[in-house]
Design an enzyme around this catalytic site. Structure first.
Site, PDB file in Angstrom:
ATOM      1  N   VAL A   1     -90.645  14.375  41.255  1.00 55.83           N
ATOM      2  CA  VAL A   1     -91.739  15.268  41.633  1.00 55.83           C
ATOM      3  C   VAL A   1     -92.619  14.594  42.681  1.00 55.83           C
ATOM      4  O   VAL A   1     -93.056  13.451  42.503  1.00 55.83           O
ATOM      5  CB  VAL A   1     -92.581  15.654  40.405  1.00 55.83           C
ATOM      6  CG1 VAL A   1     -93.725  16.573  40.814  1.00 55.83           C
ATOM      7  CG2 VAL A   1     -91.704  16.340  39.360  1.00 55.83           C
TER       8      VAL A   1
ATOM      9  N   ASP B   1     -86.650  20.932  25.160  1.00 51.63           N
ATOM     10  CA  ASP B   1     -86.713  19.542  25.615  1.00 51.63           C
ATOM     11  C   ASP B   1     -88.170  19.054  25.655  1.00 51.63           C
ATOM     12  O   ASP B   1     -88.636  18.559  26.681  1.00 51.63           O
ATOM     13  CB  ASP B   1     -86.074  19.432  27.002  1.00 51.63           C
ATOM     14  CG  ASP B   1     -85.732  17.993  27.375  1.00 51.63           C
ATOM     15  OD1 ASP B   1     -85.640  17.154  26.465  1.00 51.63           O
ATOM     16  OD2 ASP B   1     -85.554  17.714  28.569  1.00 51.63           O
TER      17      ASP B   1
END
Length: 644
Positions: free
Chosen positions: A278, A433
């Site tokens: 990111v 997750d």
């Protein structure tokens, strides 16, 4: 490694096609005539066809070569670990053996003696657990007799209590011994050595291997602490792609460079994970801070080969070592990985999750996805690039930061559990997750001292079937009420018959004999021990019944595998927060409401509706009474400490 291939004599006039390139480099194509003459359109089309065929073949060759190289590292690491553990188990049972003296140096003797003590305590705890379970079952069967001898009943009850106290005592001794060993600072234990080897392998191979490592890091009840500590670094410190590779992926997918699309695009990522990293940037039109998630270059092409290699090695290890049973991780990842690699799928999941969470009123936000620029002319999200508004937050397991800003751990754990139980029992679209780097925390901007969740990484979701959702809700309601017949019926609907106690234990991470005990006491809390002893008991139960757990995974619906993964992640976060939340209570609230809604939607007359409401009220009464007792207990302790 350089190569060159030439295709010639295509068409009526000869020409040559040269292809040059190398591993890790680009591929060059050169078209030329015999005498520098101009090539016709038909000939150029033929050349393009040849080019495409060659490029297609080469696109398969390079990933296959890379996958083989990574598979070789995997096999080598697995072999070294296997030999190390074989030697370890041989010396562990007999610390005074000649083999142990040959295998160890003087600095390791003290640690090996401590490990031998732990081994003995584990065996003693296993025997104590067996005695406690047997006593609980005998007591339960005695209670069912129509004619009961008071003396025999008293003796059984005393025997059961003594067995439980003995189990608690051994569990606390084991927890203290393991804690002392962890604090010894010895970085050369067999688990530490092999955890480091595994970490090095995952970092070197990256991609799918990082994903496997992250999953292993959540298996608190199955793996030694050394593995959990070392592999947890993969959540925040995964290998990073170069800025050039990032720019290449963005340009291939969005047709423009990052600098053309955004202002202040960061060269270094703020986070890197198994599949992507990111970067921050600012929107050119609004100036809003953004988070740009960019998939690692080449991952889409190499993931299938890597997953095949990991699966093959795991299957071989399962055949060679009876104690090794982790093939279910590969079974779970294989169908889900392609979905995770498509970031448009992740964007859709994020929007659906955000819409549901807004309806719940829970303090949880999902970063807003930007599909196109404000003018609508430029695409900002694709299969390998996801553009979102930036949201501040820190990992849910950063308890020091949580304490520093004055946020209550119990409230935080309750909020996290509420978010995911709401997804399971209300919406049916579940984030599977929720590890520590995907569940971020911050102080609520409008509620001082209150937690707010920032939920990220929505690639791995599962849509639960309504029938599964209802059966799962009835199972949890039965567990909350300690209604063994209801638990059995719900498990049968999920395809589980005789092993229903094991399924209930797997979901709650508690031994089933506690359900039997709660069925007699009416309590929602039947912890066998406290603190480290409690975790030692649960962990040994999981290890003791590992084979049965693996067999269970072949029976339950495939949807349950991702629910188990979600539970692993949430349990890991809850342990990091000090296990302040009773998930049984929170799951019970949402599950019982789901059962009520289901019963009302298909009523069996007015009496049936009334009965459903009575059952729901009974669940809430027990839950609210328990929460009131917890609140009074905690405030009593607080007042006592203040007086002191």
């Amino acid at each position: 490694m350089m190569f060159q291939t030439v295709a010639s004599r295509v068409g009526s006039r000869g020409f040559g096609l040269a292809v040059t390139g190398g591993v890790g480099g680009g591929i060059g194509y050169h078209v030329y005539g015999n005498e520098g003459n101009q090539i016709s359109l038909l000939q150029l089309q033929s050349v393009r066809t040849v080019n495409q065929n060659i490029e297609q073949q080469l696109s398969l060759v390079f990933p296959a070569m890379g996958a083989l190289l990574r598979a070789g590292r995997l096999v080598k690491t697995a072999a070294v670990m296997a030999v190390d553990y074989q030697m370890y188990f041989m010396t562990k049972k007999n610390p005074d053996s000649l083999l142990n003296k040959f295998y160890s140096n003087e600095e390791e003797y003290e640690r090996q003696e401590a490990e031998h003590l732990i081994y003995q305590l584990q065996e003693e705890l296993e025997q104590a657990q067996a005695a406690y379970v047997e006593g609980s079952n005998d007591d339960d069967s005695t209670n069912k007799d129509t004619i009961i001898d008071d003396t025999a009943e008293q003796n059984n009850e005393t025997k059961s209590k003594n067995a439980k106290q003995h189990m608690i005592s051994v569990a606390n001794q084991l927890a203290d011994a393991e804690d002392a060993l962890d604090k010894s600072g010895d970085s050369n234990s067999v688990h530490e050595r092999n955890a480091n080897r595994l970490l090095e392998l995952f970092r070197a191979n990256a991609g799918v291997y990082i994903k496997v490592g992250q999953h292993l890091a959540n298996l608190d009840l199955l793996l030694p602490q050394e593995y959990l500590s070392r592999l947890s670094s993969l959540f925040d410190d995964a290998p990073v792609s170069s800025y050039e590779d990032v720019c290449a992926v963005v340009k291939e997918d969005l047709r423009k460079s990052p600098d053309d699309l955004f202002d202040d695009f960061s060269r270094d990522p703020i986070a890197s994970a198994s599949l992507a990293q990111v970067h921050t940037a600012h929107c050119k039109e609004t100036g809003r801070k953004l988070a740009i998630k960019v998939q690692h270059k080449g991952l889409r092409e190499t993931s299938k080969g890597d997953l095949l290699a990991v699966t093959a090695v795991v299957r071989i290890a399962e055949k060679l070592f009876d104690e090794f049973n982790l093939g279910w991780i590969c079974d779970e990842m294989t169908p889900q990985l392609p979905k995770e690699l498509d970031f448009t799928n992740e964007g859709n999941n994020a929007e659906a999750a955000s819409a549901h969470l807004q309806k719940t009123g829970l303090d949880c936000v999902v970063p807003h996805v930007l599909w196109r620029s404000s003018t609508g002319q430029q695409c900002l999200t694709s299969e390998r690039v996801l553009t979102m508004e930036f949201e501040e937050g820190f990992p849910a397991t950063d308890v020091e930061r949580l304490d520093n800003i004055g946020i209550c751990r119990r409230e935080t754990a309750k909020l996290i559990a509420s978010v995911f139980n709401a997804q399971i029992f209300e919406n049916g679209l579940v984030h599977c997750d929720p590890h520590q780097s995907n569940v971020l925390l911050r102080e609520h901007p409008r509620k001082k001292g209150k937690p707010q969740i920032v939920l990220v990484d929505h690639g791995l979701y599962k849509r639960l079937d309504p029938d599964f959702q209802e059966s799962y809700a009835r199972l949890w309601t039965g567990i909350v009420m300690a209604d063994i017949s209801a638990i059995k019926r719900a498990c049968e609907n999920l395809g589980v018959d005789k092993m229903y106690p094991l399924l209930a234990a797997m979901l709650t991470s508690r031994p089933f004999d506690e359900v039997i005990e709660r069925s007699r006491t009416g309590s929602l809390d039947a912890s066998p021990a406290s603190g480290g002893g409690d975790k030692a008991v649960i962990k040994l139960y999981a290890q003791r019944y590992l084979k049965e757990i693996i067999d269970m995974l072949d029976i339950v619906p495939r949807q349950m595998l991702l629910i188990f993964k979600m539970n692993d992640c949430l349990r890991h976060v809850d342990y990091a927060l000090g296990s302040p939340s009773n998930n049984l209570v929170i799951a019970g609230k949402y599950a019982s409401k789901r059962v009520l809604d289901s019963d009302i939607a298909d009523p069996k007359g007015l009496l049936g509706v009334f009965k459903s409401w009575i059952q729901y009220a009974n669940v809430l009464l027990r839950i609210n009474s328990y929460e009131m007792w917890i609140w009074l207990s905690s405030n009593s302790i607080f007042l006592t400490n203040n007086r002191l």
